[in-house]
Design an enzyme around this catalytic site. Structure first.
Site, short mmCIF file in Angstrom:
data_model
loop_
_atom_site.label_atom_id
_atom_site.label_comp_id
_atom_site.label_asym_id
_atom_site.label_seq_id
_atom_site.Cartn_x
_atom_site.Cartn_y
_atom_site.Cartn_z
N PHE A 21 -6.30 -24.79 -8.34
CA PHE A 21 -5.45 -24.27 -9.42
C PHE A 21 -3.97 -24.55 -9.18
O PHE A 21 -3.11 -23.79 -9.60
CB PHE A 21 -5.75 -22.78 -9.65
CG PHE A 21 -7.17 -22.56 -10.07
CD1 PHE A 21 -7.62 -23.07 -11.28
CD2 PHE A 21 -8.08 -21.93 -9.24
CE1 PHE A 21 -8.95 -22.91 -11.68
CE2 PHE A 21 -9.39 -21.76 -9.62
CZ PHE A 21 -9.85 -22.26 -10.84
N HIS A 22 -3.71 -25.64 -8.49
CA HIS A 22 -2.32 -26.05 -8.23
C HIS A 22 -1.97 -27.15 -9.23
O HIS A 22 -2.76 -28.08 -9.44
CB HIS A 22 -2.22 -26.58 -6.80
CG HIS A 22 -0.82 -26.74 -6.30
ND1 HIS A 22 0.04 -27.71 -6.78
CD2 HIS A 22 -0.14 -26.07 -5.35
CE1 HIS A 22 1.19 -27.61 -6.12
NE2 HIS A 22 1.11 -26.63 -5.25
N GLU A 54 7.40 -33.16 -1.43
CA GLU A 54 6.48 -32.39 -2.27
C GLU A 54 7.27 -31.41 -3.12
O GLU A 54 8.18 -30.73 -2.63
CB GLU A 54 5.51 -31.55 -1.42
CG GLU A 54 4.49 -32.33 -0.65
CD GLU A 54 3.57 -31.38 0.13
OE1 GLU A 54 3.41 -30.22 -0.28
OE2 GLU A 54 3.06 -31.82 1.17
N GLU A 66 3.81 -30.58 7.53
CA GLU A 66 4.44 -29.26 7.64
C GLU A 66 4.17 -28.60 9.00
O GLU A 66 3.54 -27.55 9.09
CB GLU A 66 3.97 -28.36 6.50
CG GLU A 66 4.34 -28.91 5.14
CD GLU A 66 4.03 -27.94 4.00
OE1 GLU A 66 3.09 -27.14 4.14
OE2 GLU A 66 4.73 -28.01 2.97
C1 GAL Z 1 2.29 -27.80 0.90
C2 GAL Z 1 1.30 -28.69 1.60
C3 GAL Z 1 0.39 -29.40 0.63
C4 GAL Z 1 -0.11 -28.44 -0.39
C5 GAL Z 1 1.05 -27.79 -1.08
C6 GAL Z 1 0.66 -26.81 -2.16
O1 GAL Z 1 2.71 -26.79 1.72
O2 GAL Z 1 1.95 -29.64 2.40
O3 GAL Z 1 -0.67 -29.98 1.34
O4 GAL Z 1 -0.90 -27.48 0.25
O5 GAL Z 1 1.78 -27.07 -0.15
O6 GAL Z 1 1.80 -26.23 -2.74
#
Ligand code: GAL
Length: 672
Positions: A361-362, A311, A158
């Protein structure tokens, strides 16, 4: 890798759609890895991204490498038939880099250095950081070039960092010298006679650091161009090392949708596969359309080729103030939405939920509670069903409509000191996109320099900054028989951000057959009544313009106030085509009417005669995807006999979609 042929991708040719996620085994003891690999296999995972944040583990001190653990991870993945998207970990340098060489740490516009202890702490222009990036890239490329599990390289993460330090200032000056040649040209381009800003020595030129009041808008515009270019330079250096070692392994870096700091048009052509991170906001009624638009942008960035959703989240993220979970069925719906809009890879952040660190907490594919959970069961089911869509991999999403989007124009528009900050480039994109989305009309998102000849309709919701050549191309497009729709406050400034003087929009005035003389924002709480040419009324808000038709017909006029009886929307027969100009912000239904008329001009219709509200329809290859984003069960009439690839069931006359349900309809050949 052969990238020129639409839809071919060695990975997907072998594997159908890609399914997987970020895998961070360094957070777990090795006994968990084997379990992970087994679980992945059972879930149909065929691609994992490894090592995004592993630099400190891979190089615990400068020049000393510890690759043993990564060897074992790649071997394990290989044994389980899982391909690896191997990361170059330059998004998060180890503490030793900032500790030994503080000049590698970024400085904000106030002159404060940002520390390690998080991630992204690097100055993109730092020679030391760039050197260490090259070294770790080379070490990884040498070690894993021949590893059978290596399928794709993932550079950084990113991209978006900005640094205002002295080393960045020197690089900025070098960039400006290259662009302008001499100070006199810079002074002229930046308009430095304004507020006594004239530069007499290159050493005086600095990044836009914190200043008492508004900063020169052209200085800021050039700074944004420079910052985006520095990141691209860093990406390219790593990519070139990787290409030298593994010419056949594709290289990507993950985008972030409509992300302001990086001009993705400039990045896109430099990578082999476009990939994106997408975290739709749960519970926002605009989310399905915004997500679709973002996916269409990714397809556009890849020149129409399939892209990878690198992602997404199975449920709640951790970085919003109040993180709503996704109801059952939601992540599947979102994933299939990406497939429908051209994604060949459906990956998640992350495989296994972290126990520690800022993202505890993701949501993940394997939650803290483990695999014996409804969430992991849904992940497994989704992996299984993606195999049923294997034939979709590599196929295109045909579109006859294009929407023009430009980062430079976005940057220029967002400068402070403008008539209204309520006219926003991405909001305008979404507003004009919604009517297409609601009709199931596919849209390509393209840069202003794109070849428009294949499109029946081109919409530029806001092109505040436009170069002469791009304006001429839009004009030629309409003259040549295309239908062009231009939104308000377009064609206002040139590439230096200088206002084009004369009746606006100066470079588009002729094709639009209309021109204006005043921009007149209106109070938020006071919508302006307008009238279509058939007498029907609608409301517009925020923005109006004092316009005059000059050959165009007035299709809507303002119906009250200072502008009563003046054009609000005009339509012009321009050469063999038609050009529309919209000098206000019509309410959504009215914008729908307007786009409906432009679609009629262009002879473009959606894939189905009737589409219930909240149902998204999009054709990819021969498959018609229908996705129910609404809360009600709906019946969608489908004229052609088809088979739903997801269930294997026939669709005759209609399909019924419960909330969050999806159908992927492949037409049946008659008699087949
Ligand atoms: C993205 C990032 C990941 C993680 C994710 C969480 O922006 O590339 O490493 O942090 O968000 O939502």
């Amino acid at each position: 890798m052969e990238t020129g042929k639409l839809g071919t991708h060695p990975l997907t040719e072998e594997r159908g759609l890609l399914f997987g996620g970020d895998y961070n085994p360094e957070q777990w003891p090795e006994e968990v890895w084997r379990q992970d690999a087994e679980l992945m296999r059972a879930a149909g995972v065929n691609l994992v991204t490894v090592g995004v944040f592993s630099w400190a583990r891979l190089e615990p001190e400068p020049g000393r490498h510890d690759f043993g653990w990564l060897d074992r991870v790649l071997d394990l993945m290989g044994e389980h038939g899982i391909a690896v998207d191997l990361a170059i970990p330059t998004a998060s340098p180890p503490p030793w880099l900032g500790h030994r060489w503080p000049e590698t740490l970024p400085v904000d516009e106030d002159g404060h250095r940002l520390w390690y202890g998080s991630r992204n702490q690097f100055c993109p222009s730092s020679a030391r950081y760039r050197e260490r990036s090259q070294l770790i890239t080379t070490a990884l490329a040498e070690r894993y070039a021949a590893h059978p599990a290596l399928a794709i390289w993932h550079v950084g993460n990113e991209y978006g960092e900005v640094c205002h330090c002295d080393e960045s200032a020197a690089a900025f000056r070098a960039w400006l010298r290259e662009r302008y040649g001499d100070l006199a040209t810079l002074n002229e381009s930046w308009g430095t006679t304004f507020w006594s800003q004239g530069y007499g020595d290159w050493a005086e030129v600095v990044p836009p650091r914190r200043a008492p009041y508004l900063i020169n808008p052209t200085q800021r515009l050039d700074w944004r161009r420079f910052c985006s270019g520095e990141l691209l330079g860093h990406f390219r250096e790593q990519r070139d090392v990787l290409r030298a070692h593994t010419p056949d392994v594709p290289v990507t870096t993950n985008f972030m949708g409509f992300f302001n700091r990086v001009d993705y048009w400039s990045f896109a052509g430099e990578q082999d596969v476009v990939s994106n991170d997408c975290y739709p906001e749960p519970g926002n009624p605009r989310t399905p359309a915004l997500t679709a638009l973002t996916h269409d942008l990714m397809r556009g960035l890849g020149g129409g080729r399939p892209w990878v959703l690198m992602e997404q989240a199975t449920s709640a993220v951790n970085w919003r103030p109040h993180n709503l979970p996704k109801p059952p069925g939601q992540f599947r719906l979102e994933s299939l939405q990406a497939v429908a809009r051209g994604a060949d890879g459906l990956c998640y952040f992350q495989w296994r939920a972290s126990r520690f660190g800022s993202e505890r907490f993701h949501a993940a594919m394997v939650p803290h509670a483990g695999p014996d959970t409804r969430l992991h069961a849904a992940v497994r089911e989704h992996g299984r069903e993606l195999r049923r869509l294997a034939s979709v991999a590599g196929t295109p999403v045909p579109a006859r409509v294009a929407m023009v989007f430009d980062w430079e124009s976005w940057w220029a528009l967002e400068e402070r000191g403008r008539p209204s900050d309520r006219l926003n480039a991405t909001e305008q994109m979404l507003a004009y996109y919604v009517p297409f989305f609601e009709r199931g009309v596919s849209v390509d998102v393209v840069p202003p320099s794109a070849d428009l000849s294949a499109y029946a309709l081109v919409v530029a919701p806001n092109l505040f900054l436009v170069g002469d050549r791009d304006a001429a191309a839009l004009t030629a497009y309409a003259h040549g028989g295309g239908v062009l729709v231009v939104g308000p406050f377009s064609g206002v400034v040139d590439p230096n951000g200088h206002v084009r003087t004369g009746r606006f929009p100066v470079p588009l005035r002729e094709v639009l057959g209309a021109s204006g003389e005043e921009w007149l924002p209106v109070a938020a709480e006071q919508p302006v009544r307008c009238r279509w040419d058939d007498g029907a009324g609608f409301a517009a808000s925020t923005w109006t313009e004092l316009l005059r038709a000059e050959g165009a017909e007035t299709v809507a006029e303002f119906a009250e106030g200072d502008l009563e009886g003046r054009p609000a929307v005009v339509r012009h027969r321009a050469g063999n085509g038609v050009a529309w100009y919209v000098g206000t912000m019509p309410e959504p239904a009215a914008l729908g009417t307007l786009i409906g008329r432009a679609l009629d001009d262009a002879g473009v219709t959606g894939p189905l005669p009737e589409l219930p509200p909240d149902v998204e329809a999009v054709r990819r290859g021969e498959v018609l995807f229908l996705l129910n984003h609404g809360a009600d069960t709906v019946r969608v009439p489908v004229p052609e006999p088809a088979t739903d690839l997801l269930t294997g069931s026939p669709a005759r006359g209609h399909v019924t979609l419960t909330p969050r349900a999806v159908a992927a309809l492949r037409p049946e050949v008659s008699g087949g």
